[in-house]
Design an enzyme around this catalytic site. Sequence first.
Site, mmCIF file in Angstrom:
data_model
loop_
_atom_site.group_PDB
_atom_site.id
_atom_site.type_symbol
_atom_site.label_atom_id
_atom_site.label_comp_id
_atom_site.label_asym_id
_atom_site.label_seq_id
_atom_site.Cartn_x
_atom_site.Cartn_y
_atom_site.Cartn_z
ATOM 1 N N LYS A 162 1.883 5.554 -8.731
ATOM 2 C CA LYS A 162 2.594 4.342 -9.165
ATOM 3 C C LYS A 162 2.108 3.168 -8.330
ATOM 4 C CE LYS A 162 6.207 2.011 -8.054
ATOM 5 N NZ LYS A 162 5.815 0.624 -8.356
ATOM 6 N N GLU A 215 3.266 6.015 5.288
ATOM 7 C CA GLU A 215 2.536 4.957 6.012
ATOM 8 C C GLU A 215 3.382 3.698 5.876
ATOM 9 O OE1 GLU A 215 -0.188 5.446 7.649
ATOM 10 O OE2 GLU A 215 -1.042 7.268 6.803
ATOM 11 N N CYS A 256 -0.196 -4.321 7.057
ATOM 12 C CA CYS A 256 0.755 -3.533 7.839
ATOM 13 C C CYS A 256 0.384 -3.513 9.320
ATOM 14 C CB CYS A 256 0.817 -2.117 7.302
ATOM 15 S SG CYS A 256 -0.799 -1.385 7.126
ATOM 16 N N GLU A 294 9.068 -7.132 11.016
ATOM 17 C CA GLU A 294 7.791 -7.318 10.337
ATOM 18 C C GLU A 294 7.962 -8.459 9.344
ATOM 19 O OE1 GLU A 294 6.494 -4.381 7.410
ATOM 20 O OE2 GLU A 294 4.523 -4.498 8.332
HETATM 21 P P1 NAP Z 1 7.874 -1.624 -0.643
HETATM 22 O O1 NAP Z 1 8.871 -2.530 -1.169
HETATM 23 O O2 NAP Z 1 8.313 -0.540 0.242
HETATM 24 O O3 NAP Z 1 7.101 -1.050 -1.895
HETATM 25 C C1 NAP Z 1 6.049 -0.136 -1.809
HETATM 26 C C2 NAP Z 1 5.956 0.637 -3.115
HETATM 27 O O4 NAP Z 1 7.144 1.431 -3.300
HETATM 28 C C3 NAP Z 1 5.870 -0.229 -4.355
HETATM 29 O O5 NAP Z 1 5.071 0.410 -5.301
HETATM 30 C C4 NAP Z 1 7.312 -0.298 -4.789
HETATM 31 O O6 NAP Z 1 7.486 -0.653 -6.129
HETATM 32 C C5 NAP Z 1 7.769 1.116 -4.530
HETATM 33 N N1 NAP Z 1 9.201 1.288 -4.356
HETATM 34 C C6 NAP Z 1 10.153 0.352 -4.103
HETATM 35 N N2 NAP Z 1 11.364 0.935 -3.991
HETATM 36 C C7 NAP Z 1 11.184 2.265 -4.188
HETATM 37 C C8 NAP Z 1 12.053 3.387 -4.188
HETATM 38 N N3 NAP Z 1 13.349 3.274 -3.940
HETATM 39 N N4 NAP Z 1 11.529 4.611 -4.424
HETATM 40 C C9 NAP Z 1 10.209 4.750 -4.636
HETATM 41 N N5 NAP Z 1 9.347 3.722 -4.657
HETATM 42 C C10 NAP Z 1 9.820 2.485 -4.431
HETATM 43 O O7 NAP Z 1 6.762 -2.377 0.166
HETATM 44 P P2 NAP Z 1 5.978 -3.679 -0.264
HETATM 45 O O8 NAP Z 1 6.863 -4.829 -0.010
HETATM 46 O O9 NAP Z 1 5.384 -3.517 -1.599
HETATM 47 O O10 NAP Z 1 4.769 -3.641 0.760
HETATM 48 C C11 NAP Z 1 4.862 -4.143 2.037
HETATM 49 C C12 NAP Z 1 5.145 -3.068 3.052
HETATM 50 O O11 NAP Z 1 4.150 -2.046 3.008
HETATM 51 C C13 NAP Z 1 5.104 -3.584 4.460
HETATM 52 O O12 NAP Z 1 6.204 -3.120 5.183
HETATM 53 C C14 NAP Z 1 3.822 -3.009 5.022
HETATM 54 O O13 NAP Z 1 3.799 -2.882 6.396
HETATM 55 C C15 NAP Z 1 3.713 -1.728 4.315
HETATM 56 N N6 NAP Z 1 2.326 -1.242 4.300
HETATM 57 C C16 NAP Z 1 1.987 -0.204 5.123
HETATM 58 C C17 NAP Z 1 0.691 0.249 5.162
HETATM 59 C C18 NAP Z 1 0.322 1.399 6.062
HETATM 60 O O14 NAP Z 1 -0.715 1.987 5.843
HETATM 61 N N7 NAP Z 1 1.091 1.740 7.068
HETATM 62 C C19 NAP Z 1 -0.283 -0.328 4.350
HETATM 63 C C20 NAP Z 1 0.092 -1.392 3.530
HETATM 64 C C21 NAP Z 1 1.404 -1.838 3.517
HETATM 65 P P3 NAP Z 1 7.538 -2.227 -6.478
HETATM 66 O O15 NAP Z 1 6.162 -2.724 -6.383
HETATM 67 O O16 NAP Z 1 8.059 -2.315 -7.844
HETATM 68 O O17 NAP Z 1 8.464 -2.876 -5.486
#
Ligand code: NAP
Length: 789
Positions: A192, A266, A300, A397
């Site tokens: 997804k 991650e 991240c 963050e």
């Molecule tokens: P997010 O809100 O956690 O979303 C990540 C993914 O999960 C998206 O595809 C999102 O869908 C989906 N999602 C949201 N709620 C969910 C749920 N309850 N159950 C299952 N899936 C769900 O994060 P983001 O705002 O897109 O991305 C930013 C974050 O990612 C930051 O905190 C960043 O640090 C982290 N990140 C970490 C890494 C790493 O390797 N450690 C790399 C890149 C980013 P939607 O798109 O529809 O919201």
Amino acid sequence: MRSIPDIFNTMDYGPAPEDASVALDWLKAHPKGFGHVVGGTFTRPGAKTFASKNPATGKALAKLTQGTKGDVDKAVKAARKAFGAWSKVGGHERARYLYALARIVQKESRMLAVLDTLDNGKPIRETRDIDIPLVARHFYHHAGWAQVLEASIPGAKPLGVCGQIIPWNFPLLMLAWKVAPALAAGNTVVLKPAEYTSLSALYFAQLAREVGLPDGVLNIVTGDGKTGEALVTHPDVNKIAFTGSTSVGKAIAAKTAGTGKALTLELGGKSPYIVFDDADLDSAVEGLVDAIFFNQGEVCCAGSRLLVQESVEDTLVEKLKARLTKFRIGDPLDKAIDMGALADPVQVGHVEQHITDAVHQGATLWQPDIDCPKGGCFIKPSLLLDVDQSNVAVRDEIFGPVLTVQSFRTLNEAAALANNTRYGLAASIWSETIGRCMALAGQLKAGVIWINTANQFDAAVGFGGFKESGYGREGGMEGLRAYVKEDWPWRESSPPGAAAKAKTVPASAIDETPKHYIGGKQARPDGDRTRPVMGHTGNILGRVGEGSRKDIRGAVEAAAKAQPAWAAMTGHQRAQILYYMAENLAQRSSGFADRLRIMTGLSAAKAKAEVEASLSRLFSAAGWADKFDGAVHSPPRQHITLAQNEPQGVIAMLCPDEAPLLGFLTMAASAIAAGNTIVTVPSQAHPLAASDFCQVLETSDLPGGVINIVTGAAAALAKTLAEHDAVDGLWVHADAKTCAMAEKAGAQNVKRMWCSHGKALDWHDPLFDGDVLLRKASEVKNIWLPYGE
Ligand code: NAP
Ligand code: MG
């Protein structure tokens, strides 16, 4: 039009936009929007759609389908159907497909770069030169792993159907990090993508079809968090791999608790960028611009906290401000800009709110006086000066182009500030003195450390965090292992206690004052509460302490206090202590065998065999202690990377009933051999085997606090341990209900869990003479060093 003298006078770059027509034509060819990719078919757009927008202009690019539970189910079924053949097709065949994917990504690199830039707002310079080349590199690298998997991990088996959920900041690169290792190991995938940025994933699926990837091996379902949740909770998914925010990661860990699904997370970061007074400050400024303004700071591992040595703080900040006044924000398709648009107005609001809150809490905001386009998701690079450690901008963050600035005086102070965060993803260290860099690198609790560089990535080098930055690694051997089944020697039946003909011993003969063992001392249980220990014939053998929350808190505190010094000891020193423990156990072996026999009803021969096996395990752990080395990787760009096996920290373990001494010692010895300190709860049914062991510990030169023993009721103690923030890993060998409860509670602080879910293990299996539990007790820290020209 500007004249040539104008250009010479200003020395400004003109605009140099990339041609987006091919990508836009592809989007136009789908006027009704996009469906999902299920079983090799592109489904029709669904009943409910949403727009994917270009954040630089706010204009809609395409309509995407909101995936329903039913859509997810169809995709999982397609992946399940494809799994049989794909898992058996052989490493070489899979290598060919992965190689073909790498080749086609290279051939289509321009299109993919433009699509990601249009959809996400990041500069074309980055998608073209960083994201897409790394995508290709990832597929090439994993084509190699598919080919050599059997030779590297003999008998490696895939997990099955993997549900993968990715964020929007590196749309296609995050897909590659997930899909390449999964397919290499023989799994099938339902992915997804993020709501804001699904287009390149859909285009990639088209490329996968072009290279003939078998139907159902890669399925894509678009949608929002609810679609993701449907994938997480689907009963026929074997593994969830998630990249995203820490809050969603915790929710996913809670949802998968007790299901037996494999999970890697991650998550977020708040990474320090540390500059010493002897750093090359001009390079450090360029590195800093890369660390925090690369990808608009939506990274991240962004170096979002500048920690600079006090004597060069003013100079460095002046140089940084000078650099930022030449910064160019603009059309992401313009090849000459530094920074493009944030991914969505929601993200802009989030970043601006953080800046406002930080200023409210005393920070001084500095932004350069430069042009910032209107009408799209553009924000100026921002410095927050005069912040203290409690400021929200230092702690949270932000995921945007915002840098906090703090200073330090000594290396130890830098380490303390750097580690003062709930995250542990990355760190960057700048100094011309290698000794300083490496001394600090050793003290940082971070999964990736860059020396005199920042934001370097490679498929051969594992990436992932400590603490609330998640668990598991992506890239390298450790990343691959996360897609290979853990092959534990589960046994059908639990406890051995059969054939009980042992002569019972009168309770009075072995009655003792029950104690825990905490911080190197025998400690009375809180409130002097005790519980009886039954022998196999039902008579009471004696009593042990009834551990409480307070006892656990004391034990965890002792373990946390002892951990840094224990981890800093050499493997050789740890081995010496483990050998000494074996020596002292050997002297008492008949006593331990008697205890086992009386408690469990094992025959005398079997009880003796368990003690002998325990001695051998202590030797195995001692043997590994000075051999559990990491690796040196050679990524393609003038670096070497030291992949160090680092202890997780404090590991708590609930020991199994089926082998009360051997199970306890196998786990304890492996965890401490790897540099962890531990809190053990001996087998609830047969605790004396382990609680007696404190006499061995007292005579074995083991520093106080390295092994702590608290007896009591497994379920209650598991809950307390799972909820304790200072416990980094939790191993639960108990009934399914206790395991599920512990996993759920442990999700709230991103604990590394290993649970038996009510199954028993054959602890005599030679697998445990290997390094399998040392790996379970470690995380890899990758340290990037400049190397060669
Ligand atoms: P997010 O809100 O956690 O979303 C990540 C993914 O999960 C998206 O595809 C999102 O869908 C989906 N999602 C949201 N709620 C969910 C749920 N309850 N159950 C299952 N899936 C769900 O994060 P983001 O705002 O897109 O991305 C930013 C974050 O990612 C930051 O905190 C960043 O640090 C982290 N990140 C970490 C890494 C790493 O390797 N450690 C790399 C890149 C980013 P939607 O798109 O529809 O919201
Ligand atoms: Mg978009």
